[in-house]
Scaffold this motif. Structure first.
Motif, short mmCIF file in Angstrom:
data_model
loop_
_atom_site.label_atom_id
_atom_site.label_comp_id
_atom_site.label_asym_id
_atom_site.label_seq_id
_atom_site.Cartn_x
_atom_site.Cartn_y
_atom_site.Cartn_z
N GLU A 128 0.75 -1.09 0.05
CA GLU A 128 0.05 0.01 0.00
C GLU A 128 0.92 1.12 0.07
OE1 GLU A 128 -3.72 2.07 2.37
OE2 GLU A 128 -2.95 0.19 3.22
N VAL A 129 0.68 2.11 -0.88
CA VAL A 129 1.13 3.52 -0.79
C VAL A 129 0.00 4.56 -0.89
CG1 VAL A 129 3.13 2.71 -1.99
CG2 VAL A 129 1.29 3.55 -3.52
N ALA A 130 0.31 5.78 -0.85
CA ALA A 130 -0.64 6.75 -0.98
C ALA A 130 -1.08 6.95 -2.50
CB ALA A 130 -0.18 8.27 -0.70
N ARG A 131 -2.33 7.32 -2.61
CA ARG A 131 -2.66 7.41 -4.23
C ARG A 131 -2.04 8.72 -4.58
NH1 ARG A 131 -7.58 6.74 -1.19
NH2 ARG A 131 -7.70 9.21 -0.62
N TYR A 132 -1.49 8.57 -5.87
CA TYR A 132 -0.66 9.62 -6.44
C TYR A 132 -1.21 9.68 -7.92
CZ TYR A 132 1.78 5.55 -8.86
OH TYR A 132 1.95 4.84 -9.49
N THR A 133 -0.35 10.90 -8.42
CA THR A 133 -0.50 11.14 -9.99
C THR A 133 0.72 12.23 -10.23
OG1 THR A 133 -1.90 11.94 -11.75
CG2 THR A 133 -1.80 13.32 -9.88
N VAL A 134 1.14 12.18 -11.50
CA VAL A 134 2.26 13.08 -11.87
C VAL A 134 1.54 13.97 -12.87
CG1 VAL A 134 4.34 13.28 -13.21
CG2 VAL A 134 3.98 11.05 -11.86
N PRO A 135 1.30 15.14 -12.24
CA PRO A 135 0.38 16.32 -13.17
C PRO A 135 1.37 17.03 -13.98
CG PRO A 135 0.72 16.81 -10.77
CD PRO A 135 1.34 15.38 -10.87
N GLN A 136 0.85 16.94 -15.16
CA GLN A 136 1.70 17.87 -15.99
C GLN A 136 1.39 19.27 -16.01
OE1 GLN A 136 1.49 15.81 -19.98
NE2 GLN A 136 3.42 14.76 -19.29
N LEU A 142 -5.76 19.81 -10.39
CA LEU A 142 -7.09 19.99 -9.88
C LEU A 142 -8.01 18.87 -10.11
CD1 LEU A 142 -8.88 22.14 -8.84
CD2 LEU A 142 -9.47 23.04 -11.04
N GLY A 143 -7.96 17.96 -11.29
CA GLY A 143 -8.54 16.72 -11.30
C GLY A 143 -8.30 15.81 -10.40
N PHE A 144 -7.05 15.61 -10.02
CA PHE A 144 -6.95 14.54 -9.00
C PHE A 144 -7.44 14.97 -7.67
CE2 PHE A 144 -4.19 12.95 -5.51
CZ PHE A 144 -3.81 11.63 -6.11
N ALA A 145 -7.21 16.40 -7.54
CA ALA A 145 -7.83 16.80 -6.11
C ALA A 145 -9.55 16.59 -6.00
CB ALA A 145 -7.71 18.21 -5.87
N GLU A 146 -10.06 16.96 -7.31
CA GLU A 146 -11.55 16.64 -7.34
C GLU A 146 -11.99 15.23 -6.93
OE1 GLU A 146 -12.70 18.44 -10.94
OE2 GLU A 146 -12.82 20.49 -10.12
N GLN A 147 -11.17 14.28 -7.48
CA GLN A 147 -11.41 12.84 -7.33
C GLN A 147 -11.06 12.30 -5.97
OE1 GLN A 147 -9.36 10.48 -10.18
NE2 GLN A 147 -10.19 8.41 -9.36
N HIS A 148 -10.01 12.86 -5.40
CA HIS A 148 -9.55 12.09 -3.88
C HIS A 148 -9.37 13.15 -2.86
CE1 HIS A 148 -8.03 8.74 -6.35
NE2 HIS A 148 -7.55 9.48 -7.31
N GLY A 149 -9.85 14.42 -3.15
CA GLY A 149 -10.07 15.37 -1.85
C GLY A 149 -8.73 15.87 -1.35
N PHE A 150 -9.05 16.71 -0.24
CA PHE A 150 -7.95 17.36 0.43
C PHE A 150 -7.51 16.61 1.83
CE2 PHE A 150 -9.01 20.35 -2.88
CZ PHE A 150 -8.00 20.79 -3.42
N PRO A 151 -6.36 17.06 2.27
CA PRO A 151 -5.20 17.55 1.74
C PRO A 151 -4.41 16.63 1.05
CG PRO A 151 -5.24 17.27 4.47
CD PRO A 151 -6.42 16.31 3.77
N LEU A 190 7.13 16.36 -10.96
CA LEU A 190 6.48 16.64 -9.65
C LEU A 190 5.38 15.38 -9.46
CD1 LEU A 190 5.47 20.37 -9.66
CD2 LEU A 190 7.30 19.48 -8.64
N ILE A 191 5.29 15.05 -8.24
CA ILE A 191 4.30 14.05 -7.96
C ILE A 191 3.32 14.53 -6.82
CG2 ILE A 191 5.78 13.01 -6.11
CD1 ILE A 191 4.65 10.31 -7.07
N LEU A 192 2.06 14.45 -7.19
CA LEU A 192 0.78 14.87 -6.13
C LEU A 192 0.23 13.54 -5.70
CD1 LEU A 192 -0.63 17.45 -5.47
CD2 LEU A 192 -2.23 16.76 -7.27
N GLU A 193 0.42 13.56 -4.01
CA GLU A 193 -0.40 12.49 -3.28
C GLU A 193 -1.46 12.72 -2.48
OE1 GLU A 193 3.05 11.15 -1.17
OE2 GLU A 193 4.24 10.83 -2.88
N SER A 194 -2.39 11.75 -2.39
CA SER A 194 -3.05 11.88 -0.98
C SER A 194 -2.37 12.09 0.19
CB SER A 194 -3.99 10.91 -1.13
OG SER A 194 -4.82 11.00 -2.13
N PHE A 195 -2.56 12.92 1.06
CA PHE A 195 -2.17 13.15 2.38
C PHE A 195 -2.72 11.62 3.23
CE2 PHE A 195 -2.41 14.08 6.87
CZ PHE A 195 -1.12 14.78 6.99
N VAL A 196 -1.68 11.02 3.78
CA VAL A 196 -1.78 9.88 4.62
C VAL A 196 -1.74 10.28 6.11
CG1 VAL A 196 -1.14 7.53 5.17
CG2 VAL A 196 -0.76 8.51 2.83
N PRO A 197 -2.75 10.12 6.94
CA PRO A 197 -2.86 10.72 8.45
C PRO A 197 -1.98 9.73 8.99
CG PRO A 197 -4.77 9.65 7.69
CD PRO A 197 -4.15 9.73 6.65
#
Length: 423
Positions: A128-136, A142-151, A190-197
């Motif tokens: 298991e790893v955090a959900r992630y994307t490599v946004p260009q 923004l699309g990744f944020a809308e799908q997976h939320g913040f932080p 760059l890599i954008l990941e969901s925040f893991v508490p």
């Protein structure tokens, strides 16, 4: 036969001449001037006891570093290359490959440096790893944020020391930061990941001949990314042998190493530093792993645990020298057990005029102590999660007692440190 060391660190924690006293050749060092200065070290004017020492301004110009390293390798008939800084792992691998030397080549270390490739390999292995994307671009972020939320967490794919890491807590923060980092040209660094508490743990150790020879887990009692805003003492300490997390963390780290190691690869002898989230619902989520010894004072904490410095043994393993204190365990097939519990307390640099600094602790359980500033100095803010003002390593029979001692020591450091803000 000589060894070339790429050195983007202060010299004090890396006494190579002593570590490699039985190496059948000379030690050639290419060092970064800016790291010596930032840790308050005097820049050597001679060879510092090495066969050759060359100091560059910094290591930001990779082409210059590679050119100088190739020249030194040719001039001194280099047979081994060592690098302990995360920023130099790929450089060292490229040099070995170019020169046909023993040790890891680029393809071996890339899964440990490219965070996106790392997560892809680990997901394939069921880790298991955090959900992630490599946004260009900003739209993809923004699309990744809308799908997976913040932080969300945005960082460089090949970053280190939390430099440039940003925690984006809402849409406005994302849009504001995206406007700064995304331009008209697409980017893939760059890599954008969901925040893991949860609390971050780390496992440090050594691989010898392709197998984990020694490892032990610890737990940060602070947030790594807060290095620029946290003025207090930051505690990091080992887990007890009977802690339920200990065996789980060690087992997961072995799975991670196996998933990233190429079956026919050359990465056989190296230190490692794995960072793993322990979530509130008791999951272990891999953040990332490096194929070199941990930073801060992890190497010295390891000495308290097992009687040898992790940096020393990783250096010796990398040039084929024996590891005396590990050999009995390797022969018997047993796991080394800690001599005691240990940990570190750290205070980050913060900007201002240094009026006072902690005195050298006299407690018998304080094993090492460092001040990286001096009274009267005007210092800049911390440049990363390893830009320290004061550090100490302490030990105790149990984790609970070790934490008590470290927090007591940290309280003293806070009381004895005065930094006056400058205009």
């Amino acid at each position: 036969m000589n060894v070339l060391i790429l050195h983007r660190n202060p010299f004090e924690p890396f006494p190579y001449a002593r570590w490699l006293a039985d190496y059948p050749g000379g030690i050639v060092v290419l060092a970064a001037h800016d790291k010596l200065v930032s840790f308050g070290e005097r820049v050597p004017t001679g060879d510092h006891g090495f066969a050759h020492l060359e100091i560059l301004g910094d290591f930001e110009d990779e082409e210059l570093v590679l050119a100088r390293a190739l020249k030194l390798a040719d001039e001194f008939a280099v047979q081994h290359i060592v690098a302990h800084h995360e920023g130099d792992v790929i450089l060292a691998a490229w040099l070995r490959e170019r020169l046909g030397l023993e040790g890891a080549w680029t393809a071996d270390v890339l899964p440990f440096r490219d965070k996106a490739l790392m997560k892809e390999r680990l997901e394939q292995a069921g880790i298991e790893v955090a959900r992630y994307t490599v946004p260009q671009n900003a739209a993809e972020a923004l699309g990744f944020a809308e799908q997976h939320g913040f932080p969300l967490v945005l960082k460089e794919r090949a970053g280190f020391n939390s430099i440039g890491l940003r925690i984006l807590r809402d849409r406005d923060e994302l849009l504001s930061h995206a406007a700064q980092v995304f331009t008209d040209s697409p980017r893939d660094d760059l890599i954008l990941e969901s925040f893991v508490p949860g609390r971050m743990c780390h496992v440090d150790g050594l691989v010898r001949d392709g197998r984990t020879a020694v490892a032990w887990p610890s737990q940060y009692q602070y947030d790594l990314a807060s290095y620029g805003s946290d003025p207090g003492a930051r505690v990091d300490l080992t887990l007890d042998p009977d802690d339920p997390l200990t065996e789980r963390l060690l087992s997961l780290t072995n799975r991670v190493l196996a998933a990233l190691r190429r079956p026919d690869g050359r990465l056989q002898d190296h230190g490692f530093h794995a960072e793993i989230f322990h979530t509130p619902d008791d999951r272990l989520v891999l953040c990332e792993i490096a194929c070199r010894p941990g930073g801060a004072k992890v190497r010295e904490v390891f000495h308290s645990l097992f009687g040898y410095n992790l940096g020393e043994y990783a250096t010796r393993a990398g040039v084929g020298l024996p590891l005396p204190l590990l050999e009995p365990n390797r022969r018997n097939g047993t796991r080394p057990r800690p001599l005691s519990m240990a940990g570190q307390v750290l205070m980050m640099k913060r900007p201002g005029h240094v009026r006072s600094l902690p005195a050298v602790p006299e407690d018998p359980w304080v094993e090492r102590f460092w001040n990286y500033g001096r009274v009267g100095q005007v210092i800049p803010p911390a440049s990363g999660s390893s830009d320290f003002l004061t550090c100490a390593v302490a030990s105790a029979p149990t984790r609970a007692e070790c934490e008590r001692r470290l927090r007591e020591l940290g309280g003293r450091f806070e009381a004895q440190t005065e930094i006056e803000a400058t205009p």
